[in-house]
Design a protein around this motif. Structure first.
Motif, mmCIF file in Angstrom:
data_model
loop_
_atom_site.group_PDB
_atom_site.id
_atom_site.type_symbol
_atom_site.label_atom_id
_atom_site.label_comp_id
_atom_site.label_asym_id
_atom_site.label_seq_id
_atom_site.Cartn_x
_atom_site.Cartn_y
_atom_site.Cartn_z
ATOM 1 N N ILE A 1 -8.270 5.923 5.889
ATOM 2 C CA ILE A 1 -7.774 6.679 7.023
ATOM 3 C C ILE A 1 -6.630 8.030 6.321
ATOM 4 N N CYS A 2 -5.900 7.711 5.484
ATOM 5 C CA CYS A 2 -5.685 8.367 4.815
ATOM 6 C C CYS A 2 -6.101 9.448 3.702
ATOM 7 N N THR A 3 -7.381 9.892 3.208
ATOM 8 C CA THR A 3 -8.006 10.208 2.863
ATOM 9 C C THR A 3 -9.094 11.167 2.886
ATOM 10 N N CYS B 1 0.942 -0.992 0.585
ATOM 11 C CA CYS B 1 0.275 -0.193 -0.191
ATOM 12 C C CYS B 1 0.713 1.303 -0.224
ATOM 13 N N ASN B 2 0.978 2.158 1.288
ATOM 14 C CA ASN B 2 1.957 3.175 1.148
ATOM 15 C C ASN B 2 1.486 4.614 0.162
ATOM 16 N N ALA B 3 0.470 3.886 -0.179
ATOM 17 C CA ALA B 3 -0.654 5.136 -0.755
ATOM 18 C C ALA B 3 -1.307 6.497 0.026
ATOM 19 N N CYS C 1 -6.743 5.969 -0.129
ATOM 20 C CA CYS C 1 -6.172 5.073 0.977
ATOM 21 C C CYS C 1 -7.792 4.054 0.870
ATOM 22 N N PRO C 2 -7.453 3.008 0.573
ATOM 23 C CA PRO C 2 -8.481 1.673 0.455
ATOM 24 C C PRO C 2 -9.130 1.623 2.071
ATOM 25 N N THR C 3 -8.408 2.503 3.259
ATOM 26 C CA THR C 3 -9.283 1.918 4.531
ATOM 27 C C THR C 3 -9.729 3.143 5.056
HETATM 28 S S1 SF4 Z 1 -2.918 5.000 5.639
HETATM 29 FE FE1 SF4 Z 1 -4.781 3.681 3.757
HETATM 30 S S2 SF4 Z 1 -2.967 4.561 2.265
HETATM 31 FE FE2 SF4 Z 1 -1.829 4.515 4.161
HETATM 32 S S3 SF4 Z 1 -0.256 2.476 4.212
HETATM 33 FE FE3 SF4 Z 1 -2.629 2.379 5.324
HETATM 34 S S4 SF4 Z 1 -4.165 1.591 4.168
HETATM 35 FE FE4 SF4 Z 1 -2.753 2.034 3.163
#
Ligand code: SF4
Ligand code: SF4
Length: 544
Positions: A476-478, A464-466, A472-474
């Motif tokens: 969290i970071c979108t 991931c690391n996106a 962010c697929p979860t």
């Molecule tokens: S925060 Fe989201 S985008 Fe970032 S690594 Fe975790 S799942 Fe992936």
């Protein structure tokens, strides 16, 4: 037949390949809907078979078009291995497989721009902390404590600590009096929830961490503090009682501070502290970066900016030396809160950390409330890959050097040392924190661990690391509301609370055997390593 063009990327060049079993697939489309990176799509493939059904061979060719799920052959829609497709597939028909022969790093500089990534540093797999164990166990001569029954004092200072002789105390009419101002110092839990901004994180993720912080304080009486990160805070929180659990961060972009200053007259309580961020361990010398894709409306409102890439300068403007920074920033921020709130400084660990710490120790105003050192294994919202993977400094030896420099001057503990950067990376944050404390840290700060507890699927092996993409697929970071809804705030907060309760017990389990009922700051005699180079560098016992 199409001409083979060797320069074009193919599936074999991508970092992850999709393994798809058409015989199990019912074409429900769940995987395509779940993939935020548009790395897979529904398509049709032509099949041609030759069959003979009669007594005599009468070959007959049949053509069929069958629906399939296909991986896109595109670098801009590269699969990041998040596994969401696998998670939602009811028939186990699809999953990502790591591609050891990936060439994507050679091909991904589209338009000549450097590769960016969010998440973590992927090149530092060997951790010093994993080569250290707690080897001094109290037994016959000084019995160890009972971790289940003994009372432990697990608190660390945030704020300038004066020596007993420096305290302006006098006795008059039989009463002890404080004759002048003393620097504010709060005794808090030795684990700070580290600075991840409300733009880097989704509102739900940020809310989950702040909810966990309040719950730990109010229900479990564990005085954990949370740092806001660079990017301001919701006005509601600024005006609420819960502000007392927050450390407000100011970084070179000063994002969100317009609102904070305007909210000052309406604050019911003081914040727990102010943290001036000079640098970040995961991308030292680089400013913050919030890509436009993540600058949603509420972020624009909090930060007072239009929808655009938000780049913080690599350094505070007008700052030419650390002395000047101490004077200007500390004085103005201390003054803003009428010298009631401790102000600390956060720097990336570097070859110069000890010089900076030495300068802080000489702070003539006695207002520097802490030195936060952030190491190379810390996380990041978004950064150039070259910075993430090829700049930085491990934090362990730097904390040790800073501590020993203070010991040499008899000033240890006066400016609390806080360490971060990859702590808790292997799952046991209590052990990492304990070892850092024995090496001289007063406490530690952790961020990445929290997003893992919220459900982040990223890891140090490039999964991931996106976090920089806005996809962010979860959730969290979108800032995409459809994705943010994937995150269950209550469950995420509960995971953090549960982890911290366990960490608290684990810290006791480590303190008890060495016979310490308060944090063993600088008790390096408790540590042992089988690595001679580490033993020499950290001045701890070598054992074999
Ligand atoms: S925060 Fe989201 S985008 Fe970032 S690594 Fe975790 S799942 Fe992936
Ligand atoms: S692993 Fe993630 S990025 Fe790759 S296809 Fe599945 S959902 Fe998309």
């Amino acid at each position: 037949m199409e001409t083979v063009r060797t320069q074009d990327a193919t599936f074999n060049d991508l970092p992850w390949k999709i393994e798809y079993l058409p015989e199990r697939c019912t074409m429900c489309g769940s995987c395509v809907a779940a993939c935020t990176f548009k790395a897979i799509e529904a398509g049709v493939e032509r099949r041609s078979i030759t069959i003979s059904t009669g007594h005599q061979p009468e070959p007959n060719q049949q053509h069929k078009a069958i629906p399939v799920i296909k991986q896109r052959n595109s670098i801009t829609n590269t699969c990041v291995g998040c596994g969401m497709c696998e998670k939602v597939c009811p028939n186990r028909a699809i999953k990502p497989i790591r591609n050891a022969d990936s060439r994507v790093n050679m091909l991904a500089r589209i338009g000549g721009s450097p590769i960016k990534r969010g998440g973590r540093n992927n090149l530092t797999k060997e951790r010093t902390l994993d080569k250290i164990v707690i080897g001094r166990i109290s037994q016959m001569t000084d019995p160890s404590l009972d971790s289940e029954r003994h009372t432990f004092d697990i608190l660390a200072p945030f704020g300038r600590v004066l020596l007993p002789g420096e305290l302006p105390l006098s006795v008059s009419d039989g009463e002890l009096r404080l004759n002048e101002w003393t620097p504010p110092v709060h005794w808090i839990y030795p684990v700070i929830f580290s600075d991840m901004s409300i733009g880097a994180l989704s509102t739900r993720a940020w809310e989950a961490i702040s909810l966990a912080t309040a719950f730990l304080n109010e229900r479990h009486h564990i005085p954990v503090r949370m740092s806001s990160g660079e990017g301001g805070m919701p006005v509601q929180l600024l005006k609420s009682e819960q502000l007392k659990y927050m450390i407000m961060q100011i970084a070179s972009g000063h994002f969100g501070w317009n609102r904070i200053i305007k909210a000052l007259p309406h604050m019911k309580v003081d914040p727990a502290g102010i943290l001036i961020k000079i640098g970040q361990g995961a991308k030292p010398g680089d400013g913050g970066l919030l890509p436009a894709a993540k600058v949603a409306e509420h972020i624009q409102a909090i930060r007072g900016v239009p929808k655009a890439d938000l780049m913080s300068p690599p350094n505070h403007q007008g700052l030419y030396s650390i002395e000047e920074s101490v004077q200007k920033m500390h004085m103005s921020l201390n003054a803003a809160f009428k010298f009631r709130v401790p102000v600390a400084i956060k720097c990336a660990a570097s070859a110069t950390s000890v010089s900076v710490y030495n300068n802080l120790l000489r702070d003539p105003y006695r207002i520097c409330g802490g030195f936060f050192l952030d190491g190379i294994q810390g996380g990041t919202g978004a950064a150039n890959e070259v910075s993430l993977d090829h700049t930085g400094h491990p934090v362990v030896s730097k904390v040790r050097e800073c501590y020993l420099a203070a010991v040499k001057q008899g000033r240890q503990g006066q400016i609390p040392l806080w360490a971060g950067g990859g702590l808790g990376l292997t799952g046991n944050a209590a052990a990492d924190a304990f070892k850092m404390i024995c090496l001289g840290a007063n406490g530690v700060f952790m961020g990445k661990l929290l997003i893992q507890l919220c459900g982040c699927v990223g890891n140090e092996e490039g999964r991931c690391n996106a976090c920089n993409t806005g996809y962010c697929p979860t959730g969290i970071c979108t800032q995409d509301p459809r994705l943010v809804r994937r995150l269950d705030v209550d469950k995420a907060a509960q995971n953090i609370v549960d982890y911290m309760l366990a960490l608290d017990s684990e810290l006791r389990k480590l303190m008890a055997p060495i016979g310490n009922s308060s944090l063993p700051v600088g008790r390096s005699d408790a540590l042992v390593t089988t690595d001679k180079a580490i033993a020499d560098k950290l001045a701890i016992q070598y054992a074999c």
